[in-house]
Design a protein around this motif. Structure first.
Motif, PDB file in Angstrom:
ATOM      1  N   PRO A   1       0.739  -1.366   0.380  1.00 22.78           N
ATOM      2  CA  PRO A   1      -0.036   0.087   0.135  1.00 22.78           C
ATOM      3  C   PRO A   1       0.974   0.926   0.186  1.00 22.78           C
ATOM      4  N   ARG A   2       0.227   2.409  -1.246  1.00 19.60           N
ATOM      5  CA  ARG A   2       1.029   3.367  -1.247  1.00 19.60           C
ATOM      6  C   ARG A   2       1.689   4.135   0.560  1.00 19.60           C
ATOM      7  N   ALA A   3       0.594   3.972   1.550  1.00 21.13           N
ATOM      8  CA  ALA A   3       0.463   4.219   3.086  1.00 21.13           C
ATOM      9  C   ALA A   3       2.130   3.715   3.738  1.00 21.13           C
ATOM     10  N   THR A   4       1.874   3.079   3.126  1.00 23.75           N
ATOM     11  CA  THR A   4       2.818   1.983   4.507  1.00 23.75           C
ATOM     12  C   THR A   4       4.575   2.271   3.579  1.00 23.75           C
ATOM     13  N   ARG A   5       4.354   2.774   2.200  1.00 27.31           N
ATOM     14  CA  ARG A   5       5.884   3.515   1.582  1.00 27.31           C
ATOM     15  C   ARG A   5       5.962   4.330   2.200  1.00 27.31           C
ATOM     16  N   ARG A   6       5.231   5.431   2.268  1.00 26.30           N
ATOM     17  CA  ARG A   6       5.027   6.927   2.246  1.00 26.30           C
ATOM     18  C   ARG A   6       5.475   6.560   3.889  1.00 26.30           C
TER      19      ARG A   6
END
Length: 116
Positions: free
Chosen positions: A68-73
């Motif tokens: 998920p994008r939020a995890t990477r961010r």
């Protein structure tokens, strides 16, 4: 540990974890007999996300293609904050609002919750 997906119960297979590094850690902790929910918490992955991965794996037989994008961010936010970069600069570099960065820092335990 089994998880209810629809009407069925499934064990979360390590192959359902999309990130190879996280999958390796998942298998490592499972080797010590840890429950899936505890592993997810230890790795900083929301339990709902893990259930979604397991559900998709049960339907399609393959893991999601990305994290998920939020995890990477949040990983990038943690690295930048550790390097001493302020919230405003992080927001500009990542193309998100300062409020999002504050929320991420709160979730990571880096800062206290703002009231406004």
């Amino acid at each position: 540990m089994t998880v209810v997906v629809g009407e069925r119960q499934v064990t979360i297979p390590a192959a359902a974890i999309p990130d190879p590094e996280v999958r390796h850690e998942w298998e490592h902790f499972r080797g010590f007999g840890w429950e899936d929910r505890r592993i997810a918490c230890r790795l900083g992955i929301d339990w709902t996300t893990v259930r979604k991965w397991a559900s998709q794996f049960a339907r399609t037989g393959s893991a999601p293609k990305h994290r998920p994008r939020a995890t990477r961010r949040r990983e990038m936010v943690a690295q930048m904050r550790a390097a001493g970069v302020d919230h405003t600069t992080i927001a500009e570099r990542l193309g998100v609002s300062r409020r999002t960065i504050y929320d991420d820092c709160f979730r990571l335990g880096i800062t206290e919750r703002r009231t406004s």
